[in-house]
Design an enzyme around this catalytic site. Structure first.
Site, PDB file in Angstrom:
ATOM      1  N   ARG A 190      19.842  -6.015  15.543  1.00  0.00           N
ATOM      2  CA  ARG A 190      19.043  -7.090  14.929  1.00  0.00           C
ATOM      3  C   ARG A 190      18.303  -7.844  16.025  1.00  0.00           C
ATOM      4  O   ARG A 190      17.139  -8.192  15.888  1.00  0.00           O
ATOM      5  CB  ARG A 190      19.908  -8.047  14.090  1.00  0.00           C
ATOM      6  CG  ARG A 190      19.112  -9.259  13.616  1.00  0.00           C
ATOM      7  CD  ARG A 190      19.727 -10.084  12.488  1.00  0.00           C
ATOM      8  NE  ARG A 190      21.161 -10.127  12.456  1.00  0.00           N
ATOM      9  CZ  ARG A 190      21.933 -10.816  13.316  1.00  0.00           C
ATOM     10  NH1 ARG A 190      21.388 -11.545  14.268  1.00  0.00           N
ATOM     11  NH2 ARG A 190      23.245 -10.760  13.202  1.00  0.00           N
ATOM     12  N   TYR A 209      -4.385 -13.068  -0.025  1.00  0.00           N
ATOM     13  CA  TYR A 209      -3.608 -11.935  -0.526  1.00  0.00           C
ATOM     14  C   TYR A 209      -2.570 -12.465  -1.534  1.00  0.00           C
ATOM     15  O   TYR A 209      -1.901 -13.470  -1.258  1.00  0.00           O
ATOM     16  CB  TYR A 209      -2.922 -11.244   0.656  1.00  0.00           C
ATOM     17  CG  TYR A 209      -1.955 -10.167   0.258  1.00  0.00           C
ATOM     18  CD1 TYR A 209      -2.417  -8.941  -0.217  1.00  0.00           C
ATOM     19  CD2 TYR A 209      -0.583 -10.368   0.335  1.00  0.00           C
ATOM     20  CE1 TYR A 209      -1.535  -7.950  -0.606  1.00  0.00           C
ATOM     21  CE2 TYR A 209       0.304  -9.379  -0.047  1.00  0.00           C
ATOM     22  CZ  TYR A 209      -0.170  -8.178  -0.517  1.00  0.00           C
ATOM     23  OH  TYR A 209       0.706  -7.200  -0.901  1.00  0.00           O
ATOM     24  N   ASP A 242      -4.409 -13.448   9.539  1.00  0.00           N
ATOM     25  CA  ASP A 242      -3.931 -12.184   8.974  1.00  0.00           C
ATOM     26  C   ASP A 242      -5.017 -11.144   9.248  1.00  0.00           C
ATOM     27  O   ASP A 242      -6.092 -11.180   8.654  1.00  0.00           O
ATOM     28  CB  ASP A 242      -3.698 -12.387   7.465  1.00  0.00           C
ATOM     29  CG  ASP A 242      -3.188 -11.125   6.768  1.00  0.00           C
ATOM     30  OD1 ASP A 242      -3.407 -10.016   7.304  1.00  0.00           O
ATOM     31  OD2 ASP A 242      -2.590 -11.250   5.681  1.00  0.00           O
ATOM     32  N   LYS A 247      -0.494  -1.027   6.108  1.00  0.00           N
ATOM     33  CA  LYS A 247      -1.852  -0.625   5.754  1.00  0.00           C
ATOM     34  C   LYS A 247      -2.443   0.242   6.876  1.00  0.00           C
ATOM     35  O   LYS A 247      -1.928   1.304   7.144  1.00  0.00           O
ATOM     36  CB  LYS A 247      -2.693  -1.869   5.449  1.00  0.00           C
ATOM     37  CG  LYS A 247      -1.962  -2.921   4.591  1.00  0.00           C
ATOM     38  CD  LYS A 247      -1.651  -2.462   3.177  1.00  0.00           C
ATOM     39  CE  LYS A 247      -0.695  -3.376   2.424  1.00  0.00           C
ATOM     40  NZ  LYS A 247      -1.020  -4.804   2.391  1.00  0.00           N
TER      41      LYS A 247
HETATM   42  C1  LIG Z   1      -0.281  -5.966   2.164  1.00  0.00           C
HETATM   43  C2  LIG Z   1      -0.725  -7.237   2.736  1.00  0.00           C
HETATM   44  C3  LIG Z   1       0.190  -8.229   3.103  1.00  0.00           C
HETATM   45  C4  LIG Z   1       1.688  -8.083   2.868  1.00  0.00           C
HETATM   46  O1  LIG Z   1       2.224  -7.052   3.622  1.00  0.00           O
HETATM   47  P1  LIG Z   1       3.493  -6.171   3.152  1.00  0.00           P
HETATM   48  O2  LIG Z   1       3.657  -5.216   4.265  1.00  0.00           O
HETATM   49  O3  LIG Z   1       3.126  -5.543   1.842  1.00  0.00           O
HETATM   50  O4  LIG Z   1       4.625  -7.130   3.011  1.00  0.00           O
HETATM   51  C5  LIG Z   1      -0.292  -9.386   3.666  1.00  0.00           C
HETATM   52  N1  LIG Z   1      -1.616  -9.572   3.864  1.00  0.00           N
HETATM   53  C6  LIG Z   1      -2.523  -8.653   3.507  1.00  0.00           C
HETATM   54  C7  LIG Z   1      -3.970  -8.914   3.751  1.00  0.00           C
HETATM   55  C8  LIG Z   1      -2.113  -7.452   2.932  1.00  0.00           C
HETATM   56  O5  LIG Z   1      -3.034  -6.547   2.579  1.00  0.00           O
END
Ligand SMILES: *Cc1c(COP(=O)(O)O)cnc(C)c1O
Length: 379
Positions: free
Chosen positions: A46, A98, A170, A195
């Site tokens: 962890r 998001y 982000d 992604k």
């Molecule tokens: C998918 C996504 C998230 C969340 O990420 P996860 O890996 O699904 O928890 C946050 N911000 C954006 C822009 C996303 O496309």
């Protein structure tokens, strides 16, 4: 080192045990100690794991940061940033967040006494009206999901710095191939590596990158104390995916350009959202802060009919109807019934997520097949 070289080698060392060229998967929870405290830097997974650490160093290198942290998901990474705050603190963020981030802010952290101001940031000066002595964090997404709004990170960072507020970006949609927020003045970069970074729709993982040692220490403390770490297998998959990020992104952008231009002249289409279009409201800012315009294109149809949009996504054959984005395969999403189902209809319409809005994650297939698929589905 240039970005396309860093993507292969950045932060990476050959394995110390056997000189393995690729970082091995250290599938272990614990590490033997010769005497209490006699270890080689790893005691419990962890707190630290060599595969995860290799990924964390790669994240830091790609975002031109110093410290990287990897989490079990993008939302776990966002959650760790919010844990820097205390009841009474205030956050300023974008209106078209998001959906999962919106849910985390409003359905969880609001109950812990944190106040969120969700504001339009097309003009960054709007932020100034919402700053109070309690404002501790500005949370920005650019391009935003699913309307692909562009926010001027450098302008926002000037405002944040003047008021000693942390700025987090982000960077999921852009990836460091297109945009490096720390260089534009952000303090924290966040990724859903689920992604584009992993790129193959086979793993859920999140990351944070910072430059400041004190901030890194606080986030590391939270990562270890709350425990939302990623496993070594998942870290390995993202490390593997990362190495082709530059070639994948190049093709995503090229195909998305073709799709955006096609939809833009289609008689049945009302709005097309892609920052590379001259008609995009902040095209000039996208041009200055991004190297290209990304692989996500959204559109809505004339008449804005919910059922007609559902029919289109059902008719698509190359595009798979699915949540998520950023993988090599093309995906389509009907935002109102899928990704934004947790955002109330009035809120969603305020930010342009109309009943007919379809978000395409344009993959890296042959672009003539992609266009033919759209042509057949839209009719
Ligand atoms: C998918 C996504 C998230 C969340 O990420 P996860 O890996 O699904 O928890 C946050 N911000 C954006 C822009 C996303 O496309």
């Amino acid at each position: 080192m240039k970005f396309n070289t860093k993507i292969i080698h950045g932060g990476q060392e050959h394995d110390l045990a056997y000189n393995a060229v690729v970082s091995p998967i250290y599938q272990t929870s614990t590490y033997s100690q010769s005497t209490p405290g006699g270890h080689k830097g790893y005691q419990y997974s962890r707190s630290a794991n060599p595969t995860r650490y290799a990924l964390e160093k790669a994240f830091a290198s790609l975002e031109n940061g110093k410290y990287g942290l990897a989490f079990s998901s993008g939302l776990a990474a966002i959650d760790a940033v919010l844990k820097l705050l205390k009841p009474g603190d205030e956050v300023i963020s974008t209106v078209d967040l998001y959906g999962g981030t919106y849910r985390l802010f409003t359905n969880i952290y609001e109950d812990f006494g944190i106040k969120f101001h969700l504001v339009g940031m097309k003009n960054p000066n709007t932020i100034k009206d919402f700053i109070t002595p309690n404002t501790k964090l500005i949370w920005v997404e650019t391009p935003t999901n699913p309307i692909l709004s562009i926010i001027d990170v450098m302008e926002v960072s000037k405002i944040a710095k003047a008021h000693h507020i942390l700025l987090a970006v982000d960077n999921t949609f852009a990836t460091p191939y297109l945009q490096q927020p720390l260089d534009l003045g952000a303090d924290i970069v966040m990724h859903s590596a689920t992604k584009y970074l992993s790129g193959h729709s086979d793993v859920v993982l999140g990351g944070l990158v910072v430059k400041d040692k004190d901030l890194a220490d606080r986030l590391y403390f939270i990562q270890n104390a709350s425990g939302a770490i990623c496993g070594p297998q998942d870290a390995f998959l993202v490390l593997r995916g990362l190495k082709t990020l530059h070639v994948r992104m190049q093709r995503h952008c090229e195909n998305a350009k073709t799709v955006a231009e096609y939809l833009n002249t289609h008689p049945k289409i009302e709005n097309v959202y892609w920052p590379g279009l001259k008609s995009h409201h902040n095209h000039h800012i996208a041009e200055s802060q991004m190297h290209d315009f990304g692989g996500v294109v959204s559109f809505s149809t004339k008449g804005n009919d919910y059922n007609a949009a559902v029919k289109i996504v059902e008719n698509l054959k190359i595009f798979t109807l699915a949540e998520s984005l950023g993988g090599v395969e093309s995906l389509a999403n009907h935002s109102a019934s899928m990704s934004h189902v947790s955002v109330p209809k009035v809120e969603r319409e305020k930010i342009g997520v109309l009943d007919s809005l379809i978000r395409l994650s344009v993959g890296i297939e042959d672009k003539t097949d992609i266009i033919t698929d759209l042509k057949n589905a839209i009719g």
